[in-house]
Design an enzyme around this catalytic site. Structure first.
Site, PDB file in Angstrom:
ATOM      1  N   SER A  66     -23.948   1.097  18.441  1.00 30.04           N
ATOM      2  CA  SER A  66     -23.044   2.406  19.981  1.00 30.04           C
ATOM      3  C   SER A  66     -23.030   1.646  21.295  1.00 30.04           C
ATOM      4  CB  SER A  66     -22.319   3.608  18.947  1.00 30.04           C
ATOM      5  OG  SER A  66     -21.083   3.837  19.105  1.00 30.04           O
TER       6      SER A  66
ATOM      7  N   ASP B  44     -14.430  -3.241  12.446  1.00 33.72           N
ATOM      8  CA  ASP B  44     -14.774  -1.129  13.546  1.00 33.72           C
ATOM      9  C   ASP B  44     -13.653  -0.292  13.846  1.00 33.72           C
ATOM     10  OD1 ASP B  44     -15.869   0.685  15.392  1.00 33.72           O
ATOM     11  OD2 ASP B  44     -16.872  -1.188  16.038  1.00 33.72           O
TER      12      ASP B  44
ATOM     13  N   HIS C 200     -17.585   1.314  12.272  1.00 33.26           N
ATOM     14  CA  HIS C 200     -18.748   1.548  13.437  1.00 33.26           C
ATOM     15  C   HIS C 200     -19.919   1.612  12.590  1.00 33.26           C
ATOM     16  CE1 HIS C 200     -20.105   2.105  16.783  1.00 33.26           C
ATOM     17  NE2 HIS C 200     -20.009   3.177  16.860  1.00 33.26           N
TER      18      HIS C 200
END
Length: 805
Positions: free
Chosen positions: A673, A746, A780
């Protein structure tokens, strides 16, 4: 001879060209090497839930990973939600396949119960208020049903059909009498779901703006057309019903979109929040119009206490909020008193104001203006109720990271400042006030006359020493009642069991000892083991683990957890390749940025989210390397983000190299991330690394123009900043081998899969050595066993190629 040589050279060049231009690999799922697989393919220990009376422990067991088949179930992405229309639950819901039960003080854990569902998929566990029963849901092919387990008899009973709706909130809630629950049940007649690809539209999709300035972040999975709107309604609408322990079901409220149900502490009234139209294609369901009403238990409406319009317009700044009433709650220390907060500055943090928020209470019949309790000069951040005489009110201001706590008299409005501190200052964190179940069955501030207790984590420069403090609310003087002693095991306080006799629920752990629970008397020091969970990662028991403390060139103190392979010879000091895993965090001053919560006595739990696996393959690993980004005074952290990133990385490498453990020409960096974003910048802007691994990152900040991470400015406030902060823009400078990984689905705002795909395309066309792996069906965070094992294989192959060889 020369012709033969030229022919061979031409053939070699053609072969090289063919290899270089072949972009795709038809590859099946792979598994990592034996050393890594031994750590990755483990049996997950159970999670533990303790009843509020501290008499029962429930163990919940689940598979270590989901499967791709699990991930492939039907899913609808609507209004910021991902819903499984078959089960009417969020598609990311984690299910448990077994439960265990143990009475505290007894050794035996029971796992056999009468009446349990076959092949269970359990979730939503909740003890009854009297702690005699455990409610939970089971999900199968036809939907979700409510079960209740009698803890004394070990008998479970199914109370509802497989018709619960858990898309917006927990599908059930206990009433205070412990003999009845309220449920959200699907309507008997549901509309058929529409297929936007097949159902012909009746017109175009049109959005308008009224000219008001706003700062909306980039959201995923929003409504896109009228078909989505109807499908959203179909999936989230429910009836509210009561169900008794004998299975009797009675109506409470008809079909609506329910987002919150809260009973008054005395059980007389219930506060119900619903979503109303119009819906939006710009914001998720949490920003849709809402109405909150108070009812009695017969379903009669007492009052409409709040109406929130569609919130598509928000002032700039993390300390901004919406206007109107918010944070509606029942006072925990009163039978049926409402409390709420209202912005005095219209919610706009950029507008000058003496006071930002005000806390009010409202009594039956819940109409008219509320009684003012307290005004805050900063933004309201919560309240802990105690009595008519005492409450703790918190406020905060993001730009300065300031946090305050006030002792407030709810009857008179008198107040005293208790804490005024930097919210990121972990060394001076006073802890959390201890709350205990009161006579109403709710949790309020535990009070012994005018004294209350705080439980703190106890982070210091010397280590982690949890504590319990007593505070006299009259004098505001504190007295330390208990501090965990230094030992080979790290103690953490889970709960105060009995404040009178000093009984605590604690956990003990070390790098190789899995966290287990104990009942401890803080006065006598005696403790009794409650669990005996085994370490599932035996191969890491002899790995060397230490906390490195070092400084950045500007004096900021940094730290990281260093792992060296088992049996590493500290006399010969073999030069190992180094893997560094990190995540940048923003601070407003250097002192708090330099504080460390790293702990060598914390249990080593490897996961796909770190590089710890590779210590078993002869690598040195610096995990959770501190990467603070500091913006002091009027400066913002991102004003010199890249320079600070490089300085953090250089200091970390220097610290490990100074000890003689590594070959500094063989260092790789990785992150997930925002850590992936960090990795891309480090490879473009330094020559410190031989390789990098970036997972599920965002690389083009112009695609998130109204802020990202902790950045409050928008693109038009500072276009140069957004360009500088975009690794995509500096892709021409990236010449270091990079492995890009992203989930194919995601759902995180700003890190949509397109970010990695476009960054890869830029790097590839600019000649960078880059490989992109898109993991199918992953959001994610990654959860499917096949994907995680393949990810570990990809990372291992990549590191062997570019670091070891």
């Amino acid at each position: 001879m020369q012709n033969k040589f030229m022919k061979k050279l031409c053939y070699a060049l053609l072969l090289l060209l063919s290899l270089k231009t072949h972009a795709q690999e038809n590859i099946t799922f792979q598994k990592p090497t034996t050393e890594i697989l031994a750590l990755a393919d483990f049996m997950r220990p159970p999670q533990i839930k303790v009843s509020s009376d501290n008499k029962w422990m429930v163990f919940t067991y689940r598979s270590t990973y989901k499967s791709l088949e699990d991930m492939g179930q039907e899913e609808m992405k609507l209004a910021g939600l991902r819903i499984n229309p078959r089960t009417n639950m969020e598609s990311s819901t984690v299910f448990y396949n077994k439960i265990g039960l143990k009475k505290i003080g007894q050794q035996l854990e029971e796992t056999d119960f009468v009446g349990m569902p076959e092949n269970p998929s359990l979730s939503n566990f909740a003890f009854s208020p009297d702690n005699n029963r455990l409610a939970f849901t089971n999900t199968n092919e036809s939907g979700t049903a409510l079960f209740v387990l009698d803890l004394a008899t070990r008998r479970a009973k199914q109370l509802t059909a497989y018709n619960l709706n858990a898309t917006l909130d927990a599908p059930f809630q206990w009433l205070g009498n412990s003999t009845r629950l309220i449920i959200t049940a699907l309507p008997k007649e549901k509309n058929a779901l529409l297929d936007p690809a097949k159902d012909l539209p009746t017109g175009p999709v049109v959005s308008t703006s009224d000219g008001k300035v706003s700062q909306l972040r980039t959201y995923q999975d929003l409504l896109k057309n009228p078909q989505d709107e109807r499908n959203f309604e179909t999936l989230v609408q429910s009836n509210l019903q009561f169900v008794d322990l004998d299975g009797t079901i009675s109506k409470f409220k008809d079909k609506d979109i329910y987002t919150g149900v809260a009973f008054s502490p005395n059980g007389t009234y219930v506060m119900v929040t619903t979503i109303a139209k119009p819906y939006s294609y710009l914001v998720p369901a949490s920003r849709f119009p809402q109405q909150t009403r108070i009812y009695d238990l017969s379903g009669k409406e007492i009052a409409l206490v709040n109406e929130v319009p569609l919130t598509e317009v928000m002032p700039k700044g993390f300390s901004s909020t919406r206007p109107g009433r918010r944070s509606l709650q029942w006072r925990d220390d009163q039978p049926a008193t409402l409390a709420y907060v209202e912005a005095l500055d219209g919610g706009d943090a950029n507008k000058p104001a003496e006071f930002r928020d005000a806390l009010y209470t409202l009594d039956f019949p819940y109409t008219g203006a509320g009684k003012l309790i307290f005004k805050t000069k900063d933004r309201y951040a919560g309240v802990v109720w105690g009595s008519d005489k005492y409450a703790l009110v918190h406020s905060q201001w993001y730009d300065t990271r300031n946090a305050k706590t006030f002792v407030v008299n709810p009857s008179t409005g008198e107040s005293k400042l208790l804490h005024d501190r930097n919210s990121q200052d972990v060394y001076n964190d006073p802890g959390t006030v201890y709350q205990q179940k009161n006579t109403l069955g709710t949790y309020s501030m535990y009070m012994d006359k005018d004294k209350i207790l705080f439980v703190g984590k106890g982070f210091t420069k010397e280590g982690e020493f949890p504590f319990i403090d007593e505070l006299d609310l009259r004098t505001l003087k504190k007295k330390r009642l208990y501090t965990a002693a230094a030992s080979e095991l790290q103690e953490r306080i889970g709960e105060i069991v009995n404040p009178k006799n000093g009984e605590l629920l604690i956990s003990l752990q070390s790098a190789s000892v899995y966290p287990n629970y104990y009942l401890k008397n803080m006065k006598s020091g005696k403790q009794v083991a409650l669990t005996t969970l085994e370490n599932p990662f035996k191969s890491l028991e002899k790995v060397h683990k230490e906390i490195l403390n070092y400084k950045r060139k500007d004096g900021v103190e940094l730290s990281g957890t260093l792992y060296l392979p088992a049996g590493y010879d500290f006399t010969k000091k073999e030069k190992l390749p180094l893997l560094m895993w990190a995540y940048p965090r923003e601070y407003k001053d250097k002192n708090t940025a330099g504080q460390s919560t790293a702990n060598p006595k914390e249990f080593t739990f490897p996961s796909y989210g770190s590089f710890i696996y590779w210590v078993s393959k002869g690598y040195a690993v610096l995990d959770n390397a501190a990467f603070p980004i500091v913006g002091e005074g009027k400066k913002e952290p991102n004003d010199n983000f890249i320079e600070q990133l490089v300085a953090n990385a250089e200091a970390a490498i220097n610290a490990v190299d100074k000890l003689g453990y590594i070959d500094r020409k063989k260092v790789a960096v990785g992150g997930h991330s925002y850590g992936a974003f960090m990795t891309a910048h480090l490879l473009s802007n330094s020559k410190l690394f031989a390789a990098g691994i970036a997972r599920s990152g965002a690389y083009n900040r112009t695609l998130t123009p109204f802020g990202f991470q902790s950045e409050q400015r928008n693109f038009w406030d500072d276009p140069k900043l957004y360009m500088t902060m975009s690794p995509f823009v500096s892709a021409d400078r990236m010449k270091t081998p990079l492995l890009l990984v992203h989930g194919g689905a995601d759902n995180n705002p700003g890190t949509f899969t397109l970010q990695t795909e476009r960054y890869f395309q830029a790097l590839k066309n600019l000649g960078a050595p880059v490989r992109m792996v898109i993991l199918p069906r992953e959001a994610h965070g990654y959860v499917a066993k096949e994907n995680i094992f393949h990810l570990l294989w990809e990372q291992d192959q990549f590191l062997e190629k570019y670091l070891k060889n």
